[in-house]
Design a protein around this motif. Structure first.
Motif, PDB file in Angstrom:
ATOM      1  N   LEU A 149       0.832  -1.206   0.000  1.00 54.08           N
ATOM      2  CA  LEU A 149       0.000   0.000   0.000  1.00 54.08           C
ATOM      3  C   LEU A 149       0.864   1.252   0.000  1.00 54.08           C
ATOM      4  N   PHE A 150       1.925   1.220   0.806  1.00 55.11           N
ATOM      5  CA  PHE A 150       2.794   2.387   0.925  1.00 55.11           C
ATOM      6  C   PHE A 150       3.485   2.691  -0.400  1.00 55.11           C
ATOM      7  N   ASP A 151       3.791   1.651  -1.155  1.00 55.23           N
ATOM      8  CA  ASP A 151       4.394   1.849  -2.477  1.00 55.23           C
ATOM      9  C   ASP A 151       3.428   2.578  -3.406  1.00 55.23           C
ATOM     10  N   GLU A 152       2.138   2.365  -3.164  1.00 53.80           N
ATOM     11  CA  GLU A 152       1.100   2.989  -4.001  1.00 53.80           C
ATOM     12  C   GLU A 152       0.714   4.377  -3.497  1.00 53.80           C
ATOM     13  N   ASN A 153       0.689   4.541  -2.178  1.00 54.47           N
ATOM     14  CA  ASN A 153       0.235   5.803  -1.597  1.00 54.47           C
ATOM     15  C   ASN A 153       1.068   6.104  -0.352  1.00 54.47           C
ATOM     16  N   LYS A 154       1.779   7.218  -0.356  1.00 55.23           N
ATOM     17  CA  LYS A 154       2.696   7.555   0.734  1.00 55.23           C
ATOM     18  C   LYS A 154       1.978   7.833   2.056  1.00 55.23           C
ATOM     19  N   TYR A 155       0.672   8.097   1.990  1.00 55.33           N
ATOM     20  CA  TYR A 155      -0.099   8.372   3.207  1.00 55.33           C
ATOM     21  C   TYR A 155      -0.651   7.096   3.849  1.00 55.33           C
ATOM     22  N   ALA A 156      -0.361   5.933   3.265  1.00 60.15           N
ATOM     23  CA  ALA A 156      -1.025   4.682   3.660  1.00 60.15           C
ATOM     24  C   ALA A 156      -0.892   4.367   5.146  1.00 60.15           C
ATOM     25  N   TYR A 157       0.316   4.441   5.699  1.00 61.18           N
ATOM     26  CA  TYR A 157       0.518   4.088   7.115  1.00 61.18           C
ATOM     27  C   TYR A 157      -0.286   5.014   8.030  1.00 61.18           C
ATOM     28  N   LEU A 158      -0.253   6.294   7.730  1.00 61.33           N
ATOM     29  CA  LEU A 158      -0.980   7.270   8.537  1.00 61.33           C
ATOM     30  C   LEU A 158      -2.487   7.043   8.445  1.00 61.33           C
ATOM     31  N   LEU A 159      -2.962   6.785   7.251  1.00 58.48           N
ATOM     32  CA  LEU A 159      -4.392   6.546   7.054  1.00 58.48           C
ATOM     33  C   LEU A 159      -4.846   5.280   7.774  1.00 58.48           C
ATOM     34  N   LEU A 160      -4.006   4.241   7.767  1.00 64.57           N
ATOM     35  CA  LEU A 160      -4.343   3.005   8.466  1.00 64.57           C
ATOM     36  C   LEU A 160      -4.456   3.233   9.968  1.00 64.57           C
ATOM     37  N   LYS A 161      -3.580   4.062  10.524  1.00 65.41           N
ATOM     38  CA  LYS A 161      -3.649   4.354  11.956  1.00 65.41           C
ATOM     39  C   LYS A 161      -4.939   5.085  12.308  1.00 65.41           C
ATOM     40  N   ILE A 162      -5.310   6.053  11.487  1.00 66.26           N
ATOM     41  CA  ILE A 162      -6.552   6.795  11.738  1.00 66.26           C
ATOM     42  C   ILE A 162      -7.759   5.869  11.596  1.00 66.26           C
ATOM     43  N   TYR A 163      -7.718   5.000  10.598  1.00 71.07           N
ATOM     44  CA  TYR A 163      -8.815   4.052  10.373  1.00 71.07           C
ATOM     45  C   TYR A 163      -8.953   3.100  11.560  1.00 71.07           C
ATOM     46  N   ALA A 164      -7.809   2.634  12.080  1.00 65.93           N
ATOM     47  CA  ALA A 164      -7.821   1.740  13.246  1.00 65.93           C
ATOM     48  C   ALA A 164      -8.455   2.436  14.447  1.00 65.93           C
ATOM     49  N   ILE A 165      -8.130   3.702  14.648  1.00 63.62           N
ATOM     50  CA  ILE A 165      -8.710   4.453  15.768  1.00 63.62           C
ATOM     51  C   ILE A 165     -10.224   4.573  15.596  1.00 63.62           C
ATOM     52  N   SER A 166     -10.671   4.794  14.366  1.00 62.71           N
ATOM     53  CA  SER A 166     -12.119   4.901  14.120  1.00 62.71           C
ATOM     54  C   SER A 166     -12.837   3.604  14.452  1.00 62.71           C
ATOM     55  N   LEU A 167     -12.207   2.474  14.160  1.00 66.28           N
ATOM     56  CA  LEU A 167     -12.811   1.172  14.442  1.00 66.28           C
ATOM     57  C   LEU A 167     -12.713   0.823  15.927  1.00 66.28           C
ATOM     58  N   PHE A 168     -11.735   1.378  16.592  1.00 64.41           N
ATOM     59  CA  PHE A 168     -11.556   1.158  18.025  1.00 64.41           C
ATOM     60  C   PHE A 168     -12.612   1.925  18.837  1.00 64.41           C
ATOM     61  N   VAL A 169     -12.844   3.188  18.475  1.00 62.97           N
ATOM     62  CA  VAL A 169     -13.748   4.023  19.273  1.00 62.97           C
ATOM     63  C   VAL A 169     -15.217   3.655  19.061  1.00 62.97           C
ATOM     64  N   PHE A 170     -15.535   3.045  17.921  1.00 61.24           N
ATOM     65  CA  PHE A 170     -16.935   2.736  17.638  1.00 61.24           C
ATOM     66  C   PHE A 170     -17.569   1.867  18.724  1.00 61.24           C
ATOM     67  N   PRO A 171     -17.007   0.687  19.072  1.00 60.11           N
ATOM     68  CA  PRO A 171     -17.601  -0.090  20.170  1.00 60.11           C
ATOM     69  C   PRO A 171     -17.287   0.494  21.540  1.00 60.11           C
ATOM     70  N   LEU A 172     -16.147   1.184  21.646  1.00 59.42           N
ATOM     71  CA  LEU A 172     -15.731   1.711  22.943  1.00 59.42           C
ATOM     72  C   LEU A 172     -16.700   2.775  23.466  1.00 59.42           C
ATOM     73  N   LEU A 173     -17.276   3.548  22.558  1.00 58.98           N
ATOM     74  CA  LEU A 173     -18.181   4.635  22.942  1.00 58.98           C
ATOM     75  C   LEU A 173     -19.646   4.242  22.795  1.00 58.98           C
ATOM     76  N   ALA A 174     -19.895   2.932  22.741  1.00 58.91           N
ATOM     77  CA  ALA A 174     -21.244   2.427  22.446  1.00 58.91           C
ATOM     78  C   ALA A 174     -22.281   2.797  23.486  1.00 58.91           C
ATOM     79  N   GLU A 175     -21.851   3.179  24.683  1.00 59.35           N
ATOM     80  CA  GLU A 175     -22.797   3.569  25.731  1.00 59.35           C
ATOM     81  C   GLU A 175     -23.666   4.735  25.261  1.00 59.35           C
ATOM     82  N   ILE A 176     -23.095   5.545  24.381  1.00 56.14           N
ATOM     83  CA  ILE A 176     -23.836   6.666  23.796  1.00 56.14           C
ATOM     84  C   ILE A 176     -23.718   6.528  22.276  1.00 56.14           C
TER      85      ILE A 176
END
Length: 342
Positions: free
Chosen positions: A260-287
């Motif tokens: 992915l990084f060979d294709e898009n230089k932002y790949a690692y950064l985007l993956l980290k942000i995406y992981a955080i989005s998937l992490f907070v979704f169930p974590l904040l499920a109380e609301i």
């Protein structure tokens, strides 16, 4: 309206399958599609989406509850100064929302029309046709990611301030400047996704007592919405097809991160942000409303990431087909199952 969106989706699909060798034609088609998307969002029929009547109410009343200053300013200028009808409000937000998303795509994506296809199939429906204030904020956040990568704090900070001016949830993105745009710690970010799901099933409430007055007041507001039935807590489903699909996409991309990084230089950064989005979704499920809002803000990066699935296949056309299937799946889910629009 759905038939019009299907037609636009089809036009973008043809642009993917039959790309032009002329950059002028490509750019012109990109702009034309953007104009069409803005027009559809502007002139959508009344009651065609969940939030139309809410904005109509905000337009008709002088009382504002939990609305950003940008909305008040835009409404005041359009209604009080120029005497325009409520349609003008939707036109302004549609143009702004589509413009910043297309600018974000052009800034970060290496596959312009594949990203546009994913955008139309998912976040265009979620943001530009429903959550119009959050839609503008998410687009500005998408543009700001470039400055995280380049380690330019002030442009990033000012863009997030501007995004927060349109929707307060954008201020949640400020700590993301601490992310490194390299592969370092990417395994940790991948690991937090199942941790978030485990904490959800353990019933851990991480937002019960946030020691920040403003954030706590926002949480109390979302709790009030939940308890009054405005926010349907029963509908929250950590095993929804949409969420499971996004987790699957993340790990497919994560396991091929070097490619992915060979294709898009932002790949690692985007993956980290995406992981955080998937992490907070169930974590904040109380609301649920808060959970969906934060996940939707950070998860906007899948407009750039999902098209990178095409790089995982030996034959590029097969990869394109895989992305088209995912985009079409999101499109169907948002219309037929989530019923975002009528």
């Amino acid at each position: 309206m759905i038939s019009i969106l299907c037609l636009i989706f089809g036009v973008i699909f043809l642009a993917v399958v039959f790309p032009s060798k002329s950059s002028k034609i490509t750019n012109a088609l990109y702009v034309i599609i953007g104009i069409l998307l803005a027009v559809v969002a502007s002139f959508r029929p009344p009651n065609s989406d969940r939030d139309y009547l809410i904005y109509k109410y905000y337009w008709d009343t002088r009382f504002f509850f939990d609305v950003e200053y940008s909305f008040i300013i835009i409404k005041t200028v359009l209604k009080e100064f120029f005497g325009f009808p409520v349609l003008s409000l939707f036109i302004v937000y549609a143009i702004a929302g589509v413009f910043v998303k297309l600018q974000g795509i052009k800034t970060l994506s290496t596959t312009l029309f594949l990203s546009l296809l994913v955008y139309v199939g998912n976040y265009y429906l979620v943001h530009e046709l429903t959550q119009i204030r959050a839609g503008v904020a998410a687009g500005i956040f998408l543009i700001s990611i470039k400055y995280i990568y380049e380690r330019r704090f002030w442009p990033f900070f000012l863009l997030i301030l501007l995004a927060g001016f349109f929707h307060y949830s954008a201020f949640m993105a400020l700590p993301l400047y601490l992310l490194t745009p390299t592969q370092k710690y990417l395994k940790v970010y991948a690991a937090i996704i199942p941790i978030g799901i485990i904490l959800f099933f353990l019933g851990v409430d991480v937002i019960a007592n946030v020691p920040i007055p403003y954030v706590q007041s926002r949480i109390e507001m979302y709790k009030l919405m939940r308890d009054s039935g405005i926010d349907d807590a029963e509908a929250f489903n950590v095993f929804s097809m949409s969420f499971l699909t996004k987790i699957s996409i993340f790990f497919m991309l994560y396991l091929n991160r070097e490619k992915l990084f060979d294709e898009n230089k932002y790949a690692y950064l985007l993956l980290k942000i995406y992981a955080i989005s998937l992490f907070v979704f169930p974590l904040l499920a109380e609301i649920p409303a808060f959970s969906y809002r934060v996940q939707s803000l950070f998860g906007v990066v899948d407009i750039i990431l999902v098209p990178l699935l095409a790089t995982l296949f030996r034959h590029r056309l097969v990869g394109f087909a895989a992305v088209v299937v995912v985009a079409a799946g999101f499109f169907y889910y948002n219309i037929a199952i989530s019923e975002l629009i009528k």
